[in-house]
Design a protein around this motif. Sequence first.
Motif, PDB file in Angstrom:
ATOM      1  N   PRO A 263       3.367   3.974 -13.791  1.00  0.00           N
ATOM      2  CA  PRO A 263       2.683   3.789 -12.446  1.00  0.00           C
ATOM      3  C   PRO A 263       3.044   2.672 -11.636  1.00  0.00           C
ATOM      4  CG  PRO A 263       1.307   3.703 -14.282  1.00  0.00           C
ATOM      5  CD  PRO A 263       2.572   3.740 -15.049  1.00  0.00           C
ATOM      6  N   LEU A 264       3.079   2.750 -10.535  1.00  0.00           N
ATOM      7  CA  LEU A 264       3.865   1.753  -9.400  1.00  0.00           C
ATOM      8  C   LEU A 264       2.575   1.043  -8.580  1.00  0.00           C
ATOM      9  CD1 LEU A 264       6.901   1.166  -8.714  1.00  0.00           C
ATOM     10  CD2 LEU A 264       6.091   1.832  -6.255  1.00  0.00           C
ATOM     11  N   CYS A 265       2.641  -0.251  -8.488  1.00  0.00           N
ATOM     12  CA  CYS A 265       1.476  -1.158  -8.046  1.00  0.00           C
ATOM     13  C   CYS A 265       2.403  -1.990  -7.088  1.00  0.00           C
ATOM     14  CB  CYS A 265       0.722  -1.963  -8.867  1.00  0.00           C
ATOM     15  SG  CYS A 265      -0.098  -1.268 -10.042  1.00  0.00           S
ATOM     16  N   ILE A 266       1.974  -2.120  -5.671  1.00  0.00           N
ATOM     17  CA  ILE A 266       2.852  -3.052  -4.688  1.00  0.00           C
ATOM     18  C   ILE A 266       1.961  -4.359  -4.606  1.00  0.00           C
ATOM     19  CG2 ILE A 266       3.342  -3.138  -2.295  1.00  0.00           C
ATOM     20  CD1 ILE A 266       3.283  -0.201  -2.279  1.00  0.00           C
TER      21      ILE A 266
ATOM     22  N   VAL B  84       0.834  -5.760   9.852  1.00  0.00           N
ATOM     23  CA  VAL B  84       1.894  -4.574  10.128  1.00  0.00           C
ATOM     24  C   VAL B  84       2.633  -4.278   8.673  1.00  0.00           C
ATOM     25  CG1 VAL B  84       4.163  -4.127  10.957  1.00  0.00           C
ATOM     26  CG2 VAL B  84       2.512  -5.401  12.210  1.00  0.00           C
ATOM     27  N   GLN B  85       2.774  -5.205   7.675  1.00  0.00           N
ATOM     28  CA  GLN B  85       3.465  -4.934   6.460  1.00  0.00           C
ATOM     29  C   GLN B  85       2.299  -4.204   5.458  1.00  0.00           C
ATOM     30  OE1 GLN B  85       4.359  -8.436   4.311  1.00  0.00           O
ATOM     31  NE2 GLN B  85       5.157  -7.613   2.563  1.00  0.00           N
ATOM     32  N   ILE B  86       0.761  -4.589   5.647  1.00  0.00           N
ATOM     33  CA  ILE B  86      -0.119  -3.911   5.074  1.00  0.00           C
ATOM     34  C   ILE B  86      -0.219  -2.387   5.222  1.00  0.00           C
ATOM     35  CG2 ILE B  86      -2.667  -3.581   4.655  1.00  0.00           C
ATOM     36  CD1 ILE B  86      -2.704  -6.470   5.098  1.00  0.00           C
ATOM     37  N   ALA B  87      -0.075  -1.986   6.679  1.00  0.00           N
ATOM     38  CA  ALA B  87       0.052  -0.585   6.950  1.00  0.00           C
ATOM     39  C   ALA B  87       1.369   0.319   6.461  1.00  0.00           C
ATOM     40  CB  ALA B  87       0.141  -0.413   8.595  1.00  0.00           C
ATOM     41  N   ALA B  88       2.339  -0.524   6.544  1.00  0.00           N
ATOM     42  CA  ALA B  88       3.734   0.021   6.090  1.00  0.00           C
ATOM     43  C   ALA B  88       3.538   0.299   4.486  1.00  0.00           C
ATOM     44  CB  ALA B  88       4.872  -0.800   6.326  1.00  0.00           C
ATOM     45  N   SER B  89       3.034  -0.754   3.924  1.00  0.00           N
ATOM     46  CA  SER B  89       2.658  -0.585   2.416  1.00  0.00           C
ATOM     47  C   SER B  89       1.871   0.567   2.087  1.00  0.00           C
ATOM     48  CB  SER B  89       2.129  -1.864   1.571  1.00  0.00           C
ATOM     49  OG  SER B  89       3.283  -2.954   1.854  1.00  0.00           O
ATOM     50  N   LEU B  90       0.908   0.877   2.627  1.00  0.00           N
ATOM     51  CA  LEU B  90       0.022   1.970   2.614  1.00  0.00           C
ATOM     52  C   LEU B  90       0.582   3.132   2.805  1.00  0.00           C
ATOM     53  CD1 LEU B  90      -3.242   0.575   4.387  1.00  0.00           C
ATOM     54  CD2 LEU B  90      -2.936   0.698   1.889  1.00  0.00           C
ATOM     55  N   HIS B  91       1.579   3.390   3.741  1.00  0.00           N
ATOM     56  CA  HIS B  91       2.216   4.428   4.062  1.00  0.00           C
ATOM     57  C   HIS B  91       3.315   4.723   2.923  1.00  0.00           C
ATOM     58  CE1 HIS B  91       0.740   5.973   7.746  1.00  0.00           C
ATOM     59  NE2 HIS B  91       0.531   4.742   8.316  1.00  0.00           N
ATOM     60  N   PHE B  92       3.997   3.784   2.657  1.00  0.00           N
ATOM     61  CA  PHE B  92       5.039   3.811   1.410  1.00  0.00           C
ATOM     62  C   PHE B  92       4.223   4.195   0.098  1.00  0.00           C
ATOM     63  CE2 PHE B  92       6.769   1.857  -2.359  1.00  0.00           C
ATOM     64  CZ  PHE B  92       7.835   2.432  -2.443  1.00  0.00           C
ATOM     65  N   GLY B  93       3.204   3.651  -0.276  1.00  0.00           N
ATOM     66  CA  GLY B  93       2.413   4.239  -1.451  1.00  0.00           C
ATOM     67  C   GLY B  93       2.018   5.732  -1.391  1.00  0.00           C
ATOM     68  N   ALA B  94       1.389   6.093  -0.160  1.00  0.00           N
ATOM     69  CA  ALA B  94       1.175   7.426  -0.246  1.00  0.00           C
ATOM     70  C   ALA B  94       2.125   8.250  -0.109  1.00  0.00           C
ATOM     71  CB  ALA B  94       0.426   7.723   1.489  1.00  0.00           C
TER      72      ALA B  94
ATOM     73  N   ILE C  92       5.013   8.138  -2.483  1.00  0.00           N
ATOM     74  CA  ILE C  92       5.466   8.087  -3.435  1.00  0.00           C
ATOM     75  C   ILE C  92       4.758   8.905  -4.674  1.00  0.00           C
ATOM     76  CG2 ILE C  92       7.119   6.382  -2.933  1.00  0.00           C
ATOM     77  CD1 ILE C  92       5.278   4.398  -4.800  1.00  0.00           C
ATOM     78  N   TYR C  93       5.346   9.673  -5.626  1.00  0.00           N
ATOM     79  CA  TYR C  93       4.291  10.130  -6.695  1.00  0.00           C
ATOM     80  C   TYR C  93       3.476   9.399  -7.602  1.00  0.00           C
ATOM     81  CZ  TYR C  93       3.953  12.593 -11.108  1.00  0.00           C
ATOM     82  OH  TYR C  93       3.584  13.077 -12.114  1.00  0.00           O
ATOM     83  N   ASN C  94       3.940   8.145  -7.846  1.00  0.00           N
ATOM     84  CA  ASN C  94       3.131   7.663  -8.903  1.00  0.00           C
ATOM     85  C   ASN C  94       2.522   6.081  -8.332  1.00  0.00           C
ATOM     86  OD1 ASN C  94       5.682   6.563  -8.434  1.00  0.00           O
ATOM     87  ND2 ASN C  94       6.013   5.928 -10.593  1.00  0.00           N
ATOM     88  N   PHE C  95       2.119   6.126  -7.296  1.00  0.00           N
ATOM     89  CA  PHE C  95       1.570   5.014  -6.611  1.00  0.00           C
ATOM     90  C   PHE C  95       0.223   4.987  -6.970  1.00  0.00           C
ATOM     91  CE2 PHE C  95      -1.141   3.150  -3.268  1.00  0.00           C
ATOM     92  CZ  PHE C  95      -0.407   1.917  -3.126  1.00  0.00           C
ATOM     93  N   ILE C  96      -0.349   3.673  -7.643  1.00  0.00           N
ATOM     94  CA  ILE C  96      -1.855   3.310  -8.289  1.00  0.00           C
ATOM     95  C   ILE C  96      -2.546   2.386  -7.235  1.00  0.00           C
ATOM     96  CG2 ILE C  96      -3.145   2.337  -9.820  1.00  0.00           C
ATOM     97  CD1 ILE C  96      -1.479   2.971 -11.687  1.00  0.00           C
ATOM     98  N   THR C  97      -1.811   1.333  -6.773  1.00  0.00           N
ATOM     99  CA  THR C  97      -2.703   0.222  -5.878  1.00  0.00           C
ATOM    100  C   THR C  97      -1.738  -0.538  -5.106  1.00  0.00           C
ATOM    101  OG1 THR C  97      -4.527  -1.263  -6.038  1.00  0.00           O
ATOM    102  CG2 THR C  97      -2.925  -1.297  -7.802  1.00  0.00           C
TER     103      THR C  97
END
Length: 93
Positions: free
Chosen positions: A12-15, A22-32, A34-39
Amino acid sequence: KIADLAALYNTPLCIHNIGTLVQIAASLHFGASIYNFITSEIVPRRPIGELTTGGPLQIVKGQVEIPQGPGLGIVLDPEALRADMAPGEPWWG
């Protein structure tokens, strides 16, 4: 590359995110994306969405909805950004 390697091993990957809206929105899109994003840890300096127009990010039961729309799905409010500037900080908008 780290997310791809983690996916190979079903890890699993956590950010860790303590940045701007802006960074929060970018991180949410990145997390969505990738395969193993958790939180994603989100520690905003200001309340989420306070610097946007069109409403804040939607939080439902502790989970943030992925912003929709062009770009990162957020529209920054120039007046709110100006009001949030430090004394003497130049305006780059």
